[in-house]
Write an enzyme that holds these catalytic residues in place. Structure first.
Site, PDB file in Angstrom:
ATOM      1  N   SER A 138       3.008   8.032 -25.768  1.00  0.00           N
ATOM      2  CA  SER A 138       4.232   8.737 -25.371  1.00  0.00           C
ATOM      3  C   SER A 138       5.305   8.374 -26.370  1.00  0.00           C
ATOM      4  CB  SER A 138       4.654   8.237 -23.979  1.00  0.00           C
ATOM      5  OG  SER A 138       5.949   8.667 -23.665  1.00  0.00           O
ATOM      6  N   TYR A 151       6.261   1.108 -17.468  1.00  0.00           N
ATOM      7  CA  TYR A 151       5.623   2.225 -18.187  1.00  0.00           C
ATOM      8  C   TYR A 151       5.801   2.037 -19.698  1.00  0.00           C
ATOM      9  CZ  TYR A 151       4.604   7.103 -19.520  1.00  0.00           C
ATOM     10  OH  TYR A 151       4.076   8.239 -20.092  1.00  0.00           O
TER      11      TYR A 151
HETATM   12  N1  LIG Z   1       4.484  14.296 -18.579  1.00  0.00           N
HETATM   13  C1  LIG Z   1       5.123  13.678 -19.553  1.00  0.00           C
HETATM   14  O1  LIG Z   1       6.343  13.859 -19.757  1.00  0.00           O
HETATM   15  C2  LIG Z   1       4.364  12.737 -20.471  1.00  0.00           C
HETATM   16  C3  LIG Z   1       4.982  12.354 -21.664  1.00  0.00           C
HETATM   17  C4  LIG Z   1       4.321  11.492 -22.513  1.00  0.00           C
HETATM   18  C5  LIG Z   1       3.073  11.009 -22.194  1.00  0.00           C
HETATM   19  N2  LIG Z   1       2.475  11.385 -21.027  1.00  0.00           N
HETATM   20  C6  LIG Z   1       1.161  10.817 -20.735  1.00  0.00           C
HETATM   21  O2  LIG Z   1       0.243  11.862 -20.542  1.00  0.00           O
HETATM   22  C7  LIG Z   1      -0.838  11.407 -19.742  1.00  0.00           C
HETATM   23  C8  LIG Z   1      -1.160  12.453 -18.690  1.00  0.00           C
HETATM   24  O3  LIG Z   1      -0.071  12.610 -17.817  1.00  0.00           O
HETATM   25  P1  LIG Z   1       0.466  14.040 -17.332  1.00  0.00           P
HETATM   26  O4  LIG Z   1       1.840  14.183 -17.831  1.00  0.00           O
HETATM   27  O5  LIG Z   1      -0.511  15.092 -17.630  1.00  0.00           O
HETATM   28  O6  LIG Z   1       0.610  13.773 -15.768  1.00  0.00           O
HETATM   29  P2  LIG Z   1      -0.262  14.248 -14.516  1.00  0.00           P
HETATM   30  O7  LIG Z   1      -0.301  15.719 -14.425  1.00  0.00           O
HETATM   31  O8  LIG Z   1       0.281  13.462 -13.376  1.00  0.00           O
HETATM   32  O9  LIG Z   1      -1.735  13.742 -14.867  1.00  0.00           O
HETATM   33  C9  LIG Z   1      -2.109  12.398 -14.809  1.00  0.00           C
HETATM   34  C10 LIG Z   1      -3.609  12.351 -14.655  1.00  0.00           C
HETATM   35  O10 LIG Z   1      -4.028  10.972 -14.690  1.00  0.00           O
HETATM   36  C11 LIG Z   1      -4.867  10.784 -13.563  1.00  0.00           C
HETATM   37  N3  LIG Z   1      -4.967   9.398 -13.145  1.00  0.00           N
HETATM   38  C12 LIG Z   1      -4.011   8.550 -12.697  1.00  0.00           C
HETATM   39  N4  LIG Z   1      -4.554   7.364 -12.401  1.00  0.00           N
HETATM   40  C13 LIG Z   1      -5.887   7.453 -12.662  1.00  0.00           C
HETATM   41  C14 LIG Z   1      -6.986   6.570 -12.570  1.00  0.00           C
HETATM   42  N5  LIG Z   1      -6.858   5.329 -12.107  1.00  0.00           N
HETATM   43  N6  LIG Z   1      -8.210   7.015 -12.964  1.00  0.00           N
HETATM   44  C15 LIG Z   1      -8.391   8.276 -13.427  1.00  0.00           C
HETATM   45  N7  LIG Z   1      -7.391   9.166 -13.508  1.00  0.00           N
HETATM   46  C16 LIG Z   1      -6.153   8.752 -13.138  1.00  0.00           C
HETATM   47  C17 LIG Z   1      -4.300  11.683 -12.483  1.00  0.00           C
HETATM   48  O11 LIG Z   1      -5.257  11.853 -11.439  1.00  0.00           O
HETATM   49  P3  LIG Z   1      -4.825  12.196  -9.924  1.00  0.00           P
HETATM   50  O12 LIG Z   1      -4.626  13.675  -9.880  1.00  0.00           O
HETATM   51  O13 LIG Z   1      -5.987  11.737  -9.110  1.00  0.00           O
HETATM   52  O14 LIG Z   1      -3.562  11.426  -9.643  1.00  0.00           O
HETATM   53  C18 LIG Z   1      -4.077  12.937 -13.321  1.00  0.00           C
HETATM   54  O15 LIG Z   1      -5.286  13.623 -13.536  1.00  0.00           O
HETATM   55  C19 LIG Z   1      -0.410  10.043 -19.184  1.00  0.00           C
HETATM   56  O16 LIG Z   1      -1.050   9.012 -19.892  1.00  0.00           O
HETATM   57  C20 LIG Z   1       1.087  10.028 -19.450  1.00  0.00           C
HETATM   58  O17 LIG Z   1       1.573   8.723 -19.595  1.00  0.00           O
HETATM   59  C21 LIG Z   1       3.091  12.253 -20.165  1.00  0.00           C
END
Ligand SMILES: NC(=O)c1ccc[n+]([C@@H]2O[C@H](COP(=O)([O-])OP(=O)(O)OC[C@H]3O[C@@H](n4cnc5c(N)ncnc54)[C@H](OP(=O)(O)O)[C@@H]3O)[C@@H](O)[C@H]2O)c1
Length: 276
Positions: A138, A151
């Site tokens: 991120s 985080y």
């Molecule tokens: N959104 C942003 O602004 C942003 C920015 C920078 C980086 N990121 C990074 O992008 C990645 C994906 O996040 P996202 O934004 O796409 O959010 P999201 O839609 O909430 O997706 C997160 C995913 O991770 C899964 N997860 C959480 N804990 C887990 C575990 N113990 N084992 C397996 N899966 C697990 C969730 O599963 P469940 O559905 O079961 O909860 C979901 O599929 C993360 O690493 C986040 O830090 C996001």
């Protein structure tokens, strides 16, 4: 030869879009998720588009779950070409308002989860003499913001891990790529884990300012499909760079950080994000 990709956290957001993008690009894709009751939507799309995409259960917090998923994949396909470590969540709260247990849980998923996956997958890639590991970090892996220290720390740790393993594994044909998205329109922004910011917390004001900042930035957020496109572009590059940035917000902040001294940057960030 059919190339095989594995994505963690494919139930929504970046993982969902990346698994689909990989399958559309011709990879046999294992869209893993910890709760397979959430598989309906990705399976519907995959069926409609006739994609080679299989959903399997994988909880990155659980070593047995990882071992059984990776051994199933290896027994079916005998190889893994791309691993996208995407699963993660955001713990919101100032340091004094969160417990050590909360911080450990954040690291368990965002950092140790990645290590567990790599330890299970790298030997396969090393033996086949090739492989790409994509770690979804991120902008928060390069720039610290308040009220999200757990985080931030987990993503800073992931950046260090990725840089170090890139040196170690490249002689064996394993490429490591860090992806640094800015604010992306996914569930993470609406459903982040909020801990006990108590009504009488001395950090209530700054927590609220940051929360409002996140909500405001969420309105202009980049779609998760842009992150998926960047991942596809990066893995198809012969010599991928160590890191790829996604989103105008991330580019703007990282450029400012490069141009300014630490104290200049701190004052800039306070003004940009937390002045009202
Ligand atoms: N959104 C942003 O602004 C942003 C920015 C920078 C980086 N990121 C990074 O992008 C990645 C994906 O996040 P996202 O934004 O796409 O959010 P999201 O839609 O909430 O997706 C997160 C995913 O991770 C899964 N997860 C959480 N804990 C887990 C575990 N113990 N084992 C397996 N899966 C697990 C969730 O599963 P469940 O559905 O079961 O909860 C979901 O599929 C993360 O690493 C986040 O830090 C996001």
């Amino acid at each position: 030869m059919e190339k095989v990709a594995v994505v963690t956290g494919s139930s929504s957001g970046i993982g969902f879009e990346t698994a689909l993008a990989l399958a559309r690009d011709g990879f046999y894709t294992y869209a893993t998720m910890r709760d397979i009751t959430k598989a309906g939507s990705i399976q519907d799309i995959s069926k409609k588009e006739n994609l080679k995409l299989e959903v399997i259960k994988l909880d990155v917090d659980n070593e047995d779950s990882i071992k059984s998923a990776i051994s199933k994949i290896f027994s079916e396909k005998n190889r893994i070409d791309v691993l996208v470590n995407n699963a993660g969540f955001l713990l919101f709260g100032c340091l004094e308002d969160i417990s050590v247990e909360d911080v450990k849980a954040q690291f368990e998923t965002n950092f140790f989860g990645v290590i567990r996956l790599i330890k299970e997958t790298a030997p396969i890639m090393r033996k086949q003499g090739s492989g790409i590991i994509v770690n979804v970090s991120s902008i928060a892996g390069r720039i610290a913001f308040p009220a999200t220290s757990a985080y931030i720390s987990s993503k800073f740790a992931l950046e260090g891990l990725s840089e170090s393993m890139r040196y170690e594994m490249s002689p064996f044909g394993i490429k490591t790529i860090i992806i640094e998205p800015g604010v992306i329109k996914t569930n993470m922004l609406s459903s982040f884990k909020q801990t006990t910011t108590k009504p009488d917390s001395p950090y209530k004001e700054i927590s609220e300012k940051v929360m409002n900042g996140i909500k405001m930035m969420g309105q202009m957020a980049t779609p998760p499909s842009d992150v998926a496109k960047t991942i596809i572009k990066a893995i198809k590059t012969e010599d991928p760079l160590p890191r790829y940035i996604v989103g105008n917000d991330a580019s703007m902040f990282l450029e400012a950080k490069k141009m300014k001294t630490d104290i200049e940057f701190e004052n800039y960030l306070k003004k940009e994000l937390f002045s009202n």
